[in-house]
Design an enzyme around this catalytic site. Structure first.
Site, PDB file in Angstrom:
ATOM      1  N   CYS B  14      33.557 -56.632  35.218  1.00 59.24           N
ATOM      2  CA  CYS B  14      33.434 -55.913  36.482  1.00 59.24           C
ATOM      3  C   CYS B  14      32.190 -56.394  37.214  1.00 59.24           C
ATOM      4  O   CYS B  14      31.150 -56.528  36.590  1.00 59.24           O
ATOM      5  CB  CYS B  14      33.324 -54.419  36.204  1.00 59.24           C
ATOM      6  SG  CYS B  14      32.729 -53.454  37.595  1.00 59.24           S
ATOM      7  N   PRO B  15      32.198 -56.684  38.502  1.00 59.53           N
ATOM      8  CA  PRO B  15      33.316 -56.457  39.442  1.00 59.53           C
ATOM      9  C   PRO B  15      34.148 -57.705  39.715  1.00 59.53           C
ATOM     10  O   PRO B  15      34.927 -57.707  40.650  1.00 59.53           O
ATOM     11  CB  PRO B  15      32.552 -56.080  40.713  1.00 59.53           C
ATOM     12  CG  PRO B  15      31.355 -56.988  40.679  1.00 59.53           C
ATOM     13  CD  PRO B  15      31.004 -57.153  39.214  1.00 59.53           C
TER      14      PRO B  15
END
Lengths: 160, 77
Positions: B14-15
């Site tokens: 993430c992200p």
């Protein structure tokens, strides 16, 4: 989509870990179609200072400050376990091994995604920093009123 | 599930899967389906949230041996 939802972040801290959190949220929000602004103030300005240095400031105290507080995305330290740089070096290595973007790469990415990077004029004035002290991705210098103008229209405002 | 295009996000945290999905979806035509392959479990919560925010349609998740496939249908430009 009508008017884009806004996210405004105050980046007060200049630590590697906190900068990372700020840029993760900023780039994700931009991916989600939000209009994102990041205001860099105080130690946060270190994140967007040029890595090459070369800051020219007036007066002995400012010169000393900018000598000791050189800044640049590649010089940020962890807020904990820096251990004279060893902890930070290890964290950077872990990030690299995990193929995770560096702060430098996050700044470029955020800029390409349309995230606005703004430096706070007041801290710039006090610390003796000019527009030329910052990397090219920084859009402008602005004050608290501009920040509040953005923040009032934002659904989400963060202080990091 | 059948997809028109696939995006490999294995090994990314993430992200990045979301950032890459937002970039990739621009290449699809409305009505087409994008398959995102990842191994970070966060995507199972993140992708439905991203779809809701951007107005794309979340079609579902398939998980097999640590590999996660999520499907998104492009419903708007």
């Amino acid at each position: 989509m009508a008017e884009k939802e806004k996210l405004t972040i105050v980046m007060f801290s200049g630590n590697l870990d906190q900068a990372l959190a700020g840029f993760i949220i900023a780039t994700t929000a931009a991916s989600m179609g939000m209009a994102v602004s990041i205001f860099f103030t105080f130690w946060g300005l270190n994140i967007i200072k040029k890595n090459e240095g070369g800051i020219k400031s007036q007066g002995l105290m400012r010169k000393m400050l900018n000598f000791m507080n050189r800044g640049g995305s590649k010089r940020l330290k962890l807020s904990r376990f820096n251990m004279l740089g060893l902890g930070t070096a290890m964290m950077k290595r872990l990030m690299k091994e995990a193929n995770y973007p560096s702060i430098d790469e996050f700044i470029t990415m955020a800029h390409q995604m349309g995230v606005k990077l703004i430096a706070c004029t007041t801290t710039c004035g006090i610390m003796g920093l000019e527009e030329g002290s910052f990397r090219s991705e920084v859009e402008s210098l602005a004050g608290a009123a501009y920040f509040l103008g953005e923040a009032r229209e934002s659904k989400t405002t963060l202080f990091i | 599930m059948k997809a028109d295009q696939s995006l490999d996000c294995v090994g990314l945290y993430c992200p990045m899967p979301i950032v890459k999905t937002a970039e990739k979806i621009k290449e699809l035509k409305p009505g087409e389906v994008l398959e995102v392959v990842a191994d970070d479990k966060g995507i199972m919560q993140d992708m439905p949230a991203w779809c809701q925010a951007t107005g794309q349609e979340f079609l579902g998740t398939e998980e097999k041996g640590g590999e996660i496939k999520v499907y998104v249908k492009k419903t708007r430009q």
